[in-house]
Motif scaffolding. Sequence first.
Motif, PDB file in Angstrom:
ATOM      1  N   VAL A 252      29.398 -26.418  35.037  1.00  0.00           N
ATOM      2  CA  VAL A 252      27.878 -26.171  35.056  1.00  0.00           C
ATOM      3  C   VAL A 252      27.673 -25.116  35.740  1.00  0.00           C
ATOM      4  O   VAL A 252      26.760 -24.243  35.311  1.00  0.00           O
ATOM      5  N   ALA A 253      28.004 -24.783  36.845  1.00  0.00           N
ATOM      6  CA  ALA A 253      27.706 -23.737  37.804  1.00  0.00           C
ATOM      7  C   ALA A 253      27.839 -22.312  37.145  1.00  0.00           C
ATOM      8  O   ALA A 253      27.116 -21.424  36.969  1.00  0.00           O
ATOM      9  N   MET A 254      28.980 -22.243  36.110  1.00  0.00           N
ATOM     10  CA  MET A 254      29.071 -20.848  35.525  1.00  0.00           C
ATOM     11  C   MET A 254      28.354 -20.740  34.500  1.00  0.00           C
ATOM     12  O   MET A 254      27.778 -19.722  34.048  1.00  0.00           O
ATOM     13  N   GLY A 255      27.875 -22.021  33.907  1.00  0.00           N
ATOM     14  CA  GLY A 255      27.068 -22.116  32.583  1.00  0.00           C
ATOM     15  C   GLY A 255      25.717 -21.521  33.197  1.00  0.00           C
ATOM     16  O   GLY A 255      24.819 -20.728  32.407  1.00  0.00           O
ATOM     17  N   LEU A 256      25.224 -21.967  34.507  1.00  0.00           N
ATOM     18  CA  LEU A 256      24.092 -21.571  34.813  1.00  0.00           C
ATOM     19  C   LEU A 256      23.751 -20.157  35.214  1.00  0.00           C
ATOM     20  O   LEU A 256      22.553 -19.696  35.383  1.00  0.00           O
ATOM     21  N   MET A 257      25.038 -19.324  35.393  1.00  0.00           N
ATOM     22  CA  MET A 257      24.805 -18.016  36.069  1.00  0.00           C
ATOM     23  C   MET A 257      24.582 -17.164  34.634  1.00  0.00           C
ATOM     24  O   MET A 257      24.422 -16.004  34.771  1.00  0.00           O
ATOM     25  N   LEU A 258      24.896 -17.812  33.494  1.00  0.00           N
ATOM     26  CA  LEU A 258      24.587 -16.621  32.288  1.00  0.00           C
ATOM     27  C   LEU A 258      23.324 -16.162  32.234  1.00  0.00           C
ATOM     28  O   LEU A 258      22.496 -16.945  32.320  1.00  0.00           O
ATOM     29  N   ARG A 259      22.889 -14.941  31.729  1.00  0.00           N
ATOM     30  CA  ARG A 259      21.610 -14.460  31.377  1.00  0.00           C
ATOM     31  C   ARG A 259      21.370 -15.146  29.844  1.00  0.00           C
ATOM     32  O   ARG A 259      22.013 -15.018  28.801  1.00  0.00           O
ATOM     33  N   CYS A 260      20.153 -15.810  29.770  1.00  0.00           N
ATOM     34  CA  CYS A 260      19.892 -16.630  28.570  1.00  0.00           C
ATOM     35  C   CYS A 260      18.518 -15.914  28.036  1.00  0.00           C
ATOM     36  O   CYS A 260      18.039 -16.330  27.240  1.00  0.00           O
ATOM     37  N   THR A 261      18.174 -14.716  28.831  1.00  0.00           N
ATOM     38  CA  THR A 261      16.831 -14.217  28.149  1.00  0.00           C
ATOM     39  C   THR A 261      17.281 -12.794  27.237  1.00  0.00           C
ATOM     40  O   THR A 261      18.261 -12.119  27.711  1.00  0.00           O
ATOM     41  N   ARG A 262      16.692 -12.573  26.293  1.00  0.00           N
ATOM     42  CA  ARG A 262      17.029 -11.207  25.431  1.00  0.00           C
ATOM     43  C   ARG A 262      16.177 -10.089  25.858  1.00  0.00           C
ATOM     44  O   ARG A 262      15.192 -10.182  26.103  1.00  0.00           O
ATOM     45  N   ARG A 263      17.142  -8.980  26.036  1.00  0.00           N
ATOM     46  CA  ARG A 263      16.544  -7.775  26.316  1.00  0.00           C
ATOM     47  C   ARG A 263      16.162  -6.912  24.940  1.00  0.00           C
ATOM     48  O   ARG A 263      16.771  -7.432  23.901  1.00  0.00           O
ATOM     49  N   GLU A 264      15.420  -6.087  25.172  1.00  0.00           N
ATOM     50  CA  GLU A 264      15.042  -5.147  24.117  1.00  0.00           C
ATOM     51  C   GLU A 264      16.473  -4.761  23.079  1.00  0.00           C
ATOM     52  O   GLU A 264      17.358  -4.160  23.742  1.00  0.00           O
ATOM     53  N   GLY A 265      16.263  -4.966  21.820  1.00  0.00           N
ATOM     54  CA  GLY A 265      17.490  -4.568  20.967  1.00  0.00           C
ATOM     55  C   GLY A 265      18.467  -5.647  20.836  1.00  0.00           C
ATOM     56  O   GLY A 265      19.269  -5.513  20.086  1.00  0.00           O
ATOM     57  N   GLU A 266      18.328  -6.814  21.672  1.00  0.00           N
ATOM     58  CA  GLU A 266      19.373  -7.620  21.369  1.00  0.00           C
ATOM     59  C   GLU A 266      19.111  -8.879  20.483  1.00  0.00           C
ATOM     60  O   GLU A 266      17.852  -9.222  20.733  1.00  0.00           O
ATOM     61  N   GLN A 267      19.743  -9.185  19.812  1.00  0.00           N
ATOM     62  CA  GLN A 267      19.507 -10.265  18.842  1.00  0.00           C
ATOM     63  C   GLN A 267      19.915 -11.825  19.560  1.00  0.00           C
ATOM     64  O   GLN A 267      19.161 -12.788  19.165  1.00  0.00           O
ATOM     65  N   GLN A 268      20.798 -11.277  20.473  1.00  0.00           N
ATOM     66  CA  GLN A 268      21.344 -12.943  21.251  1.00  0.00           C
ATOM     67  C   GLN A 268      21.521 -12.527  22.543  1.00  0.00           C
ATOM     68  O   GLN A 268      21.810 -11.305  22.800  1.00  0.00           O
ATOM     69  N   SER A 269      20.950 -13.230  23.623  1.00  0.00           N
ATOM     70  CA  SER A 269      21.463 -12.997  24.969  1.00  0.00           C
ATOM     71  C   SER A 269      22.893 -13.402  25.263  1.00  0.00           C
ATOM     72  O   SER A 269      23.479 -13.971  24.284  1.00  0.00           O
ATOM     73  N   PRO A 270      23.496 -13.097  26.372  1.00  0.00           N
ATOM     74  CA  PRO A 270      24.790 -13.335  26.565  1.00  0.00           C
ATOM     75  C   PRO A 270      25.069 -14.743  26.567  1.00  0.00           C
ATOM     76  O   PRO A 270      26.216 -15.167  26.217  1.00  0.00           O
ATOM     77  N   GLY A 271      24.108 -15.542  27.179  1.00  0.00           N
ATOM     78  CA  GLY A 271      24.322 -16.793  27.197  1.00  0.00           C
ATOM     79  C   GLY A 271      24.274 -17.627  25.895  1.00  0.00           C
ATOM     80  O   GLY A 271      25.194 -18.390  25.366  1.00  0.00           O
ATOM     81  N   GLU A 272      23.471 -17.073  25.097  1.00  0.00           N
ATOM     82  CA  GLU A 272      23.429 -17.675  23.609  1.00  0.00           C
ATOM     83  C   GLU A 272      24.611 -17.254  22.866  1.00  0.00           C
ATOM     84  O   GLU A 272      25.243 -18.163  22.189  1.00  0.00           O
ATOM     85  N   HIS A 273      25.266 -16.069  23.049  1.00  0.00           N
ATOM     86  CA  HIS A 273      26.381 -15.675  22.437  1.00  0.00           C
ATOM     87  C   HIS A 273      27.550 -16.334  22.796  1.00  0.00           C
ATOM     88  O   HIS A 273      28.306 -16.874  22.018  1.00  0.00           O
TER      89      HIS A 273
END
Length: 467
Positions: free
Chosen positions: A249-270
Amino acid sequence: MTAPRDNNRDDRPFLGRLTLPERNFVADALRAETVGGILLLLAAVVALIWANTFGGSYESVSDFHIGPSSLGLDLSIQHWAADGLLAIFFFVAGVELKRELVAGELRDPRAAALPVVAALCGMIAPALVYLTVTGIGGGSAAGWAVPTATDIAFALAVLAVLGASLPSALRAFLLTLAVVDDLFAIMIIAVFFTEDLNFAALGGAAAGLLLFWLLLRMGVRGWYVYVPLALAIWGLMYNSGVHATIAGVAMGLMLRCTRREGEQQSPGEHIEHLVRPISAGFAVPLFALFSAGVAVTGKSLGDVFTRPETLGVVLGLVVGKALGIFGGTWLTARFTKAELNTDLRWPDVFALASLAGIGFTVSLLIGELAFKGDAVLTDEVKASVLVGSLIAAILAGVLLKMRVRTYQALYAEEERDDDMSGIPDVYEQDDPAYHLRMAAIYEEKAAEHRRKADAAGASREDGDGPA
Protein backbone atom coordinates in the motif's frame (compact mmCIF):
# COMPACT_ATOMS: atom_id res chain seq x y z
CA MET A 1 -34.23 8.95 -21.45
CA THR A 2 -33.58 12.35 -20.01
CA ALA A 3 -31.89 15.13 -21.92
CA PRO A 4 -28.09 15.15 -22.01
CA ARG A 5 -26.47 16.86 -19.07
CA ASP A 6 -23.37 18.90 -18.65
CA ASN A 7 -20.65 16.59 -17.40
CA ASN A 8 -18.93 19.16 -15.19
CA ARG A 9 -18.22 17.67 -11.78
CA ASP A 10 -20.03 20.41 -9.85
CA ASP A 11 -23.27 19.92 -11.82
CA ARG A 12 -23.27 16.17 -12.14
CA PRO A 13 -25.88 14.43 -9.98
CA PHE A 14 -25.11 11.45 -7.77
CA LEU A 15 -24.72 8.41 -10.05
CA GLY A 16 -24.93 10.71 -13.07
CA ARG A 17 -23.00 10.13 -16.29
CA LEU A 18 -19.21 10.12 -15.90
CA THR A 19 -16.89 12.32 -17.90
CA LEU A 20 -15.32 10.52 -20.87
CA PRO A 21 -11.81 10.13 -19.31
CA GLU A 22 -13.30 8.77 -16.07
CA ARG A 23 -15.57 6.44 -18.06
CA ASN A 24 -12.63 5.05 -20.03
CA PHE A 25 -10.53 4.56 -16.88
CA VAL A 26 -13.37 2.79 -15.07
CA ALA A 27 -14.02 0.55 -18.09
CA ASP A 28 -10.37 -0.52 -18.28
CA ALA A 29 -10.08 -1.09 -14.53
CA LEU A 30 -13.29 -3.07 -14.26
CA ARG A 31 -12.47 -5.19 -17.30
CA ALA A 32 -9.36 -6.50 -15.56
CA GLU A 33 -11.15 -6.87 -12.22
CA THR A 34 -14.03 -8.78 -13.83
CA VAL A 35 -11.68 -11.30 -15.47
CA GLY A 36 -9.76 -11.58 -12.21
CA GLY A 37 -13.01 -12.06 -10.32
CA ILE A 38 -14.01 -14.97 -12.52
CA LEU A 39 -10.60 -16.56 -11.92
CA LEU A 40 -11.13 -15.90 -8.21
CA LEU A 41 -14.45 -17.74 -8.30
CA LEU A 42 -12.85 -20.67 -10.11
CA ALA A 43 -9.98 -20.78 -7.61
CA ALA A 44 -12.42 -20.81 -4.69
CA VAL A 45 -14.40 -23.66 -6.27
CA VAL A 46 -11.19 -25.64 -6.92
CA ALA A 47 -10.08 -25.05 -3.32
CA LEU A 48 -13.40 -26.32 -1.94
CA ILE A 49 -13.37 -29.41 -4.17
CA TRP A 50 -9.71 -30.13 -3.36
CA ALA A 51 -10.17 -29.70 0.40
CA ASN A 52 -13.30 -31.86 0.47
CA THR A 53 -12.03 -34.70 -1.73
CA PHE A 54 -8.29 -34.84 -1.08
CA GLY A 55 -8.11 -32.92 2.17
CA GLY A 56 -4.82 -34.48 3.23
CA SER A 57 -2.95 -33.34 0.14
CA TYR A 58 -4.52 -29.87 0.36
CA GLU A 59 -3.26 -29.43 3.91
CA SER A 60 0.16 -30.85 3.02
CA VAL A 61 0.64 -28.39 0.17
CA SER A 62 -0.76 -25.44 2.14
CA ASP A 63 1.49 -26.17 5.13
CA PHE A 64 4.64 -26.88 3.12
CA HIS A 65 7.37 -24.44 4.21
CA ILE A 66 9.78 -22.73 1.90
CA GLY A 67 12.03 -19.67 2.17
CA PRO A 68 15.25 -18.52 3.86
CA SER A 69 14.91 -19.04 7.59
CA SER A 70 17.95 -16.84 8.20
CA LEU A 71 15.89 -13.88 6.97
CA GLY A 72 12.85 -14.87 9.02
CA LEU A 73 11.02 -15.90 5.86
CA ASP A 74 10.64 -19.68 6.26
CA LEU A 75 6.91 -19.55 5.55
CA SER A 76 4.20 -21.99 4.53
CA ILE A 77 2.71 -21.81 1.04
CA GLN A 78 -0.52 -20.46 2.56
CA HIS A 79 1.48 -17.85 4.47
CA TRP A 80 3.34 -16.78 1.31
CA ALA A 81 0.00 -16.37 -0.45
CA ALA A 82 -1.51 -14.28 2.36
CA ASP A 83 1.49 -12.11 3.17
CA GLY A 84 3.39 -12.16 -0.10
CA LEU A 85 0.99 -12.34 -3.02
CA LEU A 86 -1.60 -10.13 -1.34
CA ALA A 87 1.05 -7.41 -1.09
CA ILE A 88 0.67 -7.13 -4.89
CA PHE A 89 -3.09 -6.79 -4.48
CA PHE A 90 -2.64 -4.06 -1.88
CA PHE A 91 -0.04 -2.31 -4.05
CA VAL A 92 -2.69 -1.98 -6.77
CA ALA A 93 -5.16 -0.81 -4.11
CA GLY A 94 -2.66 1.86 -3.06
CA VAL A 95 -2.26 3.10 -6.65
CA GLU A 96 -6.05 3.14 -7.09
CA LEU A 97 -6.45 5.14 -3.90
CA LYS A 98 -3.74 7.62 -4.95
CA ARG A 99 -5.38 8.10 -8.34
CA GLU A 100 -8.79 8.62 -6.75
CA LEU A 101 -7.32 11.19 -4.37
CA VAL A 102 -5.53 13.26 -7.02
CA ALA A 103 -7.45 12.67 -10.26
CA GLY A 104 -10.64 10.76 -9.49
CA GLU A 105 -13.84 11.00 -7.51
CA LEU A 106 -12.08 11.62 -4.18
CA ARG A 107 -10.17 14.74 -5.24
CA ASP A 108 -13.21 16.94 -4.70
CA PRO A 109 -14.37 16.83 -1.04
CA ARG A 110 -17.98 17.32 -2.11
CA ALA A 111 -17.83 14.43 -4.58
CA ALA A 112 -15.85 12.31 -2.11
CA ALA A 113 -18.34 12.73 0.72
CA LEU A 114 -20.81 10.16 -0.58
CA PRO A 115 -18.47 7.20 -1.22
CA VAL A 116 -16.40 7.93 1.90
CA VAL A 117 -19.42 8.12 4.21
CA ALA A 118 -21.03 5.14 2.47
CA ALA A 119 -17.89 3.03 2.83
CA LEU A 120 -17.39 4.09 6.46
CA CYS A 121 -21.00 3.27 7.37
CA GLY A 122 -20.65 0.07 5.34
CA MET A 123 -17.85 -0.99 7.70
CA ILE A 124 -19.27 0.28 10.99
CA ALA A 125 -22.69 -1.38 10.53
CA PRO A 126 -21.33 -4.92 9.88
CA ALA A 127 -18.99 -4.60 12.86
CA LEU A 128 -21.91 -3.55 15.07
CA VAL A 129 -24.04 -6.42 13.76
CA TYR A 130 -21.22 -8.88 14.52
CA LEU A 131 -20.64 -7.47 18.02
CA THR A 132 -24.39 -7.53 18.75
CA VAL A 133 -24.74 -11.17 17.69
CA THR A 134 -21.63 -12.33 19.57
CA GLY A 135 -22.60 -10.24 22.58
CA ILE A 136 -26.02 -11.86 22.78
CA GLY A 137 -24.68 -15.33 22.01
CA GLY A 138 -21.61 -15.12 24.22
CA GLY A 139 -19.12 -15.48 21.35
CA SER A 140 -15.71 -13.98 20.73
CA ALA A 141 -15.57 -10.32 19.69
CA ALA A 142 -12.19 -10.87 17.98
CA GLY A 143 -13.74 -11.27 14.53
CA TRP A 144 -15.57 -7.94 14.45
CA ALA A 145 -13.56 -6.79 11.40
CA VAL A 146 -14.18 -9.91 9.27
CA PRO A 147 -17.48 -8.76 7.67
CA THR A 148 -16.32 -5.18 7.10
CA ALA A 149 -14.50 -5.67 3.77
CA THR A 150 -15.89 -5.69 0.21
CA ASP A 151 -14.29 -7.80 -2.51
CA ILE A 152 -14.62 -5.77 -5.72
CA ALA A 153 -13.27 -8.54 -7.97
CA PHE A 154 -15.74 -11.08 -6.59
CA ALA A 155 -18.60 -8.58 -6.88
CA LEU A 156 -17.75 -7.79 -10.50
CA ALA A 157 -17.45 -11.48 -11.30
CA VAL A 158 -21.00 -11.92 -10.02
CA LEU A 159 -22.09 -9.09 -12.30
CA ALA A 160 -20.34 -10.76 -15.23
CA VAL A 161 -22.07 -14.07 -14.52
CA LEU A 162 -25.46 -12.40 -14.12
CA GLY A 163 -24.90 -10.38 -17.27
CA ALA A 164 -26.20 -7.18 -15.71
CA SER A 165 -25.26 -4.26 -17.98
CA LEU A 166 -24.79 -1.68 -15.29
CA PRO A 167 -24.29 1.92 -16.46
CA SER A 168 -20.80 3.27 -15.85
CA ALA A 169 -21.89 5.53 -12.97
CA LEU A 170 -23.08 2.57 -10.89
CA ARG A 171 -19.91 0.63 -11.64
CA ALA A 172 -17.76 3.66 -10.84
CA PHE A 173 -19.54 4.14 -7.51
CA LEU A 174 -18.93 0.46 -6.67
CA LEU A 175 -15.25 0.80 -7.63
CA THR A 176 -14.77 4.02 -5.61
CA LEU A 177 -16.62 2.47 -2.69
CA ALA A 178 -14.30 -0.54 -2.81
CA VAL A 179 -11.20 1.68 -2.97
CA VAL A 180 -12.26 3.58 0.17
CA ASP A 181 -13.28 0.27 1.75
CA ASP A 182 -9.77 -1.06 1.05
CA LEU A 183 -8.27 2.02 2.71
CA PHE A 184 -10.21 1.43 5.92
CA ALA A 185 -9.42 -2.30 5.79
CA ILE A 186 -5.72 -1.46 5.50
CA MET A 187 -6.01 0.81 8.54
CA ILE A 188 -7.77 -1.94 10.49
CA ILE A 189 -5.05 -4.46 9.63
CA ALA A 190 -2.27 -2.01 10.50
CA VAL A 191 -3.79 -0.86 13.81
CA PHE A 192 -5.55 -3.92 15.21
CA PHE A 193 -3.54 -6.83 13.82
CA THR A 194 0.02 -5.64 14.36
CA GLU A 195 2.02 -7.98 16.58
CA ASP A 196 5.00 -7.10 18.78
CA LEU A 197 7.04 -4.53 16.89
CA ASN A 198 10.64 -5.07 15.84
CA PHE A 199 11.76 -1.45 15.65
CA ALA A 200 15.01 -2.26 13.83
CA ALA A 201 13.16 -4.00 11.00
CA LEU A 202 10.49 -1.29 11.00
CA GLY A 203 13.18 1.39 10.73
CA GLY A 204 14.77 -0.51 7.84
CA ALA A 205 11.40 -0.70 6.07
CA ALA A 206 10.87 3.04 6.59
CA ALA A 207 14.36 3.77 5.19
CA GLY A 208 13.58 1.58 2.18
CA LEU A 209 10.32 3.42 1.58
CA LEU A 210 12.15 6.74 1.79
CA LEU A 211 14.68 5.55 -0.79
CA PHE A 212 11.80 4.31 -2.98
CA TRP A 213 10.20 7.77 -2.80
CA LEU A 214 13.46 9.59 -3.55
CA LEU A 215 14.16 7.40 -6.60
CA LEU A 216 10.68 8.12 -7.92
CA ARG A 217 11.13 11.86 -7.43
CA MET A 218 14.52 11.75 -9.17
CA GLY A 219 12.91 10.09 -12.17
CA VAL A 220 14.96 6.90 -11.92
CA ARG A 221 13.46 4.17 -14.10
CA GLY A 222 13.94 0.44 -14.43
CA TRP A 223 12.20 -2.55 -12.90
CA TYR A 224 15.61 -3.95 -11.93
CA VAL A 225 15.92 -1.06 -9.46
CA TYR A 226 12.43 -1.07 -7.96
CA VAL A 227 11.60 -4.79 -7.80
CA PRO A 228 14.60 -5.76 -5.60
CA LEU A 229 14.00 -2.69 -3.44
CA ALA A 230 10.31 -3.56 -3.11
CA LEU A 231 11.17 -7.12 -2.06
CA ALA A 232 13.60 -5.81 0.57
CA ILE A 233 10.96 -3.39 1.92
CA TRP A 234 8.39 -6.20 2.03
CA GLY A 235 10.76 -8.53 3.90
CA LEU A 236 11.65 -5.87 6.46
CA MET A 237 7.99 -4.94 6.94
CA TYR A 238 7.11 -8.60 7.51
CA ASN A 239 9.82 -8.98 10.14
CA SER A 240 8.79 -5.73 11.84
CA GLY A 241 5.51 -7.22 13.07
CA VAL A 242 3.38 -4.91 10.91
CA HIS A 243 1.40 -6.91 8.36
CA ALA A 244 3.54 -7.14 5.23
CA THR A 245 0.76 -6.03 2.88
CA ILE A 246 1.11 -2.51 4.31
CA ALA A 247 4.38 -2.25 2.39
CA GLY A 248 2.49 -2.72 -0.89
CA VAL A 249 0.00 0.00 0.00
CA ALA A 250 2.73 2.45 0.99
CA MET A 251 4.63 1.99 -2.27
CA GLY A 252 1.44 2.32 -4.32
CA LEU A 253 0.60 5.61 -2.63
CA MET A 254 4.01 7.04 -3.54
CA LEU A 255 3.54 6.77 -7.29
CA ARG A 256 2.64 9.90 -9.25
CA CYS A 257 -0.87 9.56 -10.69
CA THR A 258 -1.26 12.98 -12.33
CA ARG A 259 -0.40 13.44 -16.00
CA ARG A 260 2.14 15.99 -17.12
CA GLU A 261 2.16 17.73 -20.47
CA GLY A 262 2.73 15.27 -23.29
CA GLU A 263 1.95 12.19 -21.15
CA GLN A 264 -0.80 9.82 -22.21
CA GLN A 265 -0.50 8.01 -18.88
CA SER A 266 0.95 8.98 -15.53
CA PRO A 267 3.61 6.64 -14.06
CA GLY A 268 1.05 5.35 -11.57
CA GLU A 269 -1.49 4.55 -14.29
CA HIS A 270 1.19 2.87 -16.41
CA ILE A 271 2.47 0.68 -13.57
CA GLU A 272 -1.06 -0.13 -12.44
CA HIS A 273 -1.87 -1.19 -16.01
CA LEU A 274 1.11 -3.59 -15.90
CA VAL A 275 0.62 -4.93 -12.38
CA ARG A 276 -3.19 -5.19 -12.19
CA PRO A 277 -3.35 -8.32 -14.40
CA ILE A 278 -0.73 -9.97 -12.17
CA SER A 279 -2.78 -9.08 -9.10
CA ALA A 280 -6.20 -10.00 -10.47
CA GLY A 281 -5.13 -12.98 -12.56
CA PHE A 282 -2.44 -14.57 -10.39
CA ALA A 283 -1.94 -13.20 -6.87
CA VAL A 284 -5.55 -13.06 -5.67
CA PRO A 285 -6.69 -16.37 -7.22
CA LEU A 286 -3.70 -18.17 -5.67
CA PHE A 287 -4.51 -16.61 -2.30
CA ALA A 288 -8.10 -17.87 -2.69
CA LEU A 289 -6.84 -21.34 -3.65
CA PHE A 290 -4.91 -21.69 -0.38
CA SER A 291 -7.38 -19.84 1.87
CA ALA A 292 -10.86 -20.92 0.74
CA GLY A 293 -10.29 -24.65 1.13
CA VAL A 294 -12.45 -25.56 4.11
CA ALA A 295 -14.18 -28.86 4.79
CA VAL A 296 -17.90 -28.46 4.14
CA THR A 297 -20.35 -30.86 5.78
CA GLY A 298 -23.97 -30.62 6.79
CA LYS A 299 -22.89 -30.09 10.38
CA SER A 300 -20.36 -27.38 9.51
CA LEU A 301 -22.96 -25.51 7.44
CA GLY A 302 -25.42 -25.83 10.31
CA ASP A 303 -22.82 -24.44 12.71
CA VAL A 304 -22.48 -21.34 10.51
CA PHE A 305 -26.01 -20.33 11.52
CA THR A 306 -25.80 -21.41 15.16
CA ARG A 307 -22.37 -20.36 16.37
CA PRO A 308 -22.36 -16.64 17.32
CA GLU A 309 -19.03 -15.82 15.60
CA THR A 310 -20.01 -17.33 12.27
CA LEU A 311 -23.61 -16.09 12.39
CA GLY A 312 -22.27 -12.63 13.16
CA VAL A 313 -20.09 -12.75 10.02
CA VAL A 314 -22.99 -13.88 7.81
CA LEU A 315 -25.41 -11.27 9.13
CA GLY A 316 -22.70 -8.61 9.04
CA LEU A 317 -22.07 -9.23 5.34
CA VAL A 318 -25.69 -9.65 4.27
CA VAL A 319 -27.53 -7.22 6.55
CA GLY A 320 -24.87 -4.89 7.93
CA LYS A 321 -23.22 -4.08 4.60
CA ALA A 322 -26.48 -3.38 2.78
CA LEU A 323 -28.03 -1.24 5.51
CA GLY A 324 -24.77 0.56 6.30
CA ILE A 325 -23.92 1.58 2.73
CA PHE A 326 -27.49 2.42 1.78
CA GLY A 327 -28.13 4.33 5.02
CA GLY A 328 -24.88 6.27 4.79
CA THR A 329 -25.53 7.18 1.17
CA TRP A 330 -29.13 8.23 1.76
CA LEU A 331 -28.29 10.33 4.82
CA THR A 332 -25.40 12.06 3.04
CA ALA A 333 -27.57 12.84 0.03
CA ARG A 334 -30.41 13.94 2.32
CA PHE A 335 -28.33 16.50 4.21
CA THR A 336 -26.19 17.74 1.31
CA LYS A 337 -26.96 19.11 -2.13
CA ALA A 338 -26.35 15.74 -3.80
CA GLU A 339 -29.24 14.71 -6.05
CA LEU A 340 -29.78 11.21 -7.37
CA ASN A 341 -29.63 10.72 -11.15
CA THR A 342 -33.25 10.98 -12.32
CA ASP A 343 -32.79 7.83 -14.44
CA LEU A 344 -32.12 5.78 -11.30
CA ARG A 345 -33.97 5.11 -8.05
CA TRP A 346 -32.93 4.49 -4.46
CA PRO A 347 -33.64 0.73 -4.81
CA ASP A 348 -30.76 0.74 -7.31
CA VAL A 349 -28.47 2.05 -4.58
CA PHE A 350 -29.75 -0.65 -2.21
CA ALA A 351 -29.02 -3.34 -4.81
CA LEU A 352 -25.48 -2.01 -5.14
CA ALA A 353 -25.14 -1.93 -1.35
CA SER A 354 -26.23 -5.58 -1.21
CA LEU A 355 -23.63 -6.44 -3.83
CA ALA A 356 -20.97 -4.87 -1.59
CA GLY A 357 -21.83 -7.55 0.96
CA ILE A 358 -19.64 -9.92 -1.03
CA GLY A 359 -16.57 -10.05 1.16
CA PHE A 360 -13.91 -12.55 0.22
CA THR A 361 -10.21 -11.75 -0.16
CA VAL A 362 -9.72 -9.28 2.71
CA SER A 363 -12.41 -10.93 4.86
CA LEU A 364 -10.59 -14.27 4.62
CA LEU A 365 -7.30 -12.54 5.45
CA ILE A 366 -8.75 -10.78 8.51
CA GLY A 367 -10.40 -14.04 9.60
CA GLU A 368 -6.99 -15.73 9.61
CA LEU A 369 -5.48 -12.86 11.58
CA ALA A 370 -8.35 -12.54 14.06
CA PHE A 371 -8.45 -16.22 15.08
CA LYS A 372 -4.78 -17.14 14.65
CA GLY A 373 -4.03 -20.23 16.72
CA ASP A 374 -7.59 -21.61 16.58
CA ALA A 375 -7.65 -23.64 13.36
CA VAL A 376 -11.19 -24.94 13.86
CA LEU A 377 -12.73 -21.52 14.40
CA THR A 378 -10.65 -20.06 11.56
CA ASP A 379 -12.10 -22.63 9.14
CA GLU A 380 -15.61 -22.04 10.44
CA VAL A 381 -15.22 -18.28 9.97
CA LYS A 382 -13.93 -18.87 6.43
CA ALA A 383 -17.01 -20.99 5.73
CA SER A 384 -19.22 -18.20 7.08
CA VAL A 385 -17.50 -15.70 4.75
CA LEU A 386 -18.27 -17.98 1.80
CA VAL A 387 -21.89 -18.49 2.88
CA GLY A 388 -22.48 -14.81 3.61
CA SER A 389 -20.93 -13.76 0.31
CA LEU A 390 -23.08 -16.30 -1.56
CA ILE A 391 -26.28 -15.03 0.10
CA ALA A 392 -25.31 -11.41 -0.63
CA ALA A 393 -24.60 -12.30 -4.26
CA ILE A 394 -27.97 -14.01 -4.69
CA LEU A 395 -29.84 -11.13 -3.02
CA ALA A 396 -28.03 -8.52 -5.13
CA GLY A 397 -28.59 -10.59 -8.27
CA VAL A 398 -32.35 -10.72 -7.67
CA LEU A 399 -32.53 -6.97 -6.97
CA LEU A 400 -30.44 -6.09 -10.05
CA LYS A 401 -32.47 -8.40 -12.31
CA MET A 402 -35.65 -6.57 -11.26
CA ARG A 403 -34.28 -3.41 -12.89
CA VAL A 404 -32.19 -4.96 -15.65
CA ARG A 405 -34.20 -3.35 -18.48
CA THR A 406 -33.51 0.12 -17.07
CA TYR A 407 -29.80 -0.67 -16.73
CA GLN A 408 -29.62 -2.09 -20.26
CA ALA A 409 -31.28 1.02 -21.69
CA LEU A 410 -28.87 3.35 -19.86
CA TYR A 411 -25.89 1.20 -20.85
CA ALA A 412 -26.97 1.11 -24.49
CA GLU A 413 -27.39 4.89 -24.51
CA GLU A 414 -23.88 5.31 -23.10
CA GLU A 415 -22.36 2.93 -25.66
CA ARG A 416 -24.26 4.12 -28.77
CA ASP A 417 -21.88 5.34 -31.48
CA ASP A 418 -23.98 5.94 -34.61
CA ASP A 419 -21.33 8.02 -36.34
CA MET A 420 -18.68 5.29 -35.80
CA SER A 421 -16.19 7.82 -34.42
CA GLY A 422 -15.01 5.61 -31.57
CA ILE A 423 -16.47 8.05 -29.02
CA PRO A 424 -19.99 7.45 -27.63
CA ASP A 425 -22.52 9.91 -29.05
CA VAL A 426 -23.54 11.26 -25.62
CA TYR A 427 -20.05 12.76 -25.28
CA GLU A 428 -20.13 14.42 -28.71
CA GLN A 429 -23.49 16.16 -28.71
CA ASP A 430 -21.93 19.58 -28.17
CA ASP A 431 -19.47 19.06 -31.06
CA PRO A 432 -20.56 20.68 -34.38
CA ALA A 433 -18.58 18.06 -36.31
CA TYR A 434 -20.72 15.37 -34.70
CA HIS A 435 -23.91 16.90 -36.04
CA LEU A 436 -22.41 17.14 -39.54
CA ARG A 437 -21.46 13.45 -39.42
CA MET A 438 -24.91 12.49 -38.18
CA ALA A 439 -26.62 14.57 -40.90
CA ALA A 440 -24.54 12.76 -43.52
CA ILE A 441 -25.46 9.37 -42.03
CA TYR A 442 -29.18 10.24 -42.00
CA GLU A 443 -29.01 11.51 -45.59
CA GLU A 444 -27.29 8.31 -46.71
CA LYS A 445 -29.94 6.18 -44.97
CA ALA A 446 -32.73 8.24 -46.54
CA ALA A 447 -31.18 7.88 -50.00
CA GLU A 448 -30.87 4.12 -49.51
CA HIS A 449 -34.51 3.96 -48.44
CA ARG A 450 -35.55 5.91 -51.58
CA ARG A 451 -33.53 3.58 -53.82
CA LYS A 452 -35.18 0.53 -52.29
CA ALA A 453 -38.64 2.10 -52.67
CA ASP A 454 -37.97 2.99 -56.33
CA ALA A 455 -36.70 -0.54 -57.03
CA ALA A 456 -39.78 -2.07 -55.42
CA GLY A 457 -42.08 0.19 -57.48
CA ALA A 458 -40.31 -0.71 -60.72
CA SER A 459 -40.60 -4.39 -59.88
CA ARG A 460 -44.38 -4.14 -59.40
CA GLU A 461 -44.81 -2.26 -62.73
CA ASP A 462 -42.98 -5.09 -64.54
CA GLY A 463 -45.34 -7.63 -63.04
CA ASP A 464 -42.69 -9.19 -60.81
CA GLY A 465 -44.11 -7.90 -57.55
CA PRO A 466 -47.18 -9.03 -55.60
CA ALA A 467 -50.59 -8.22 -57.08
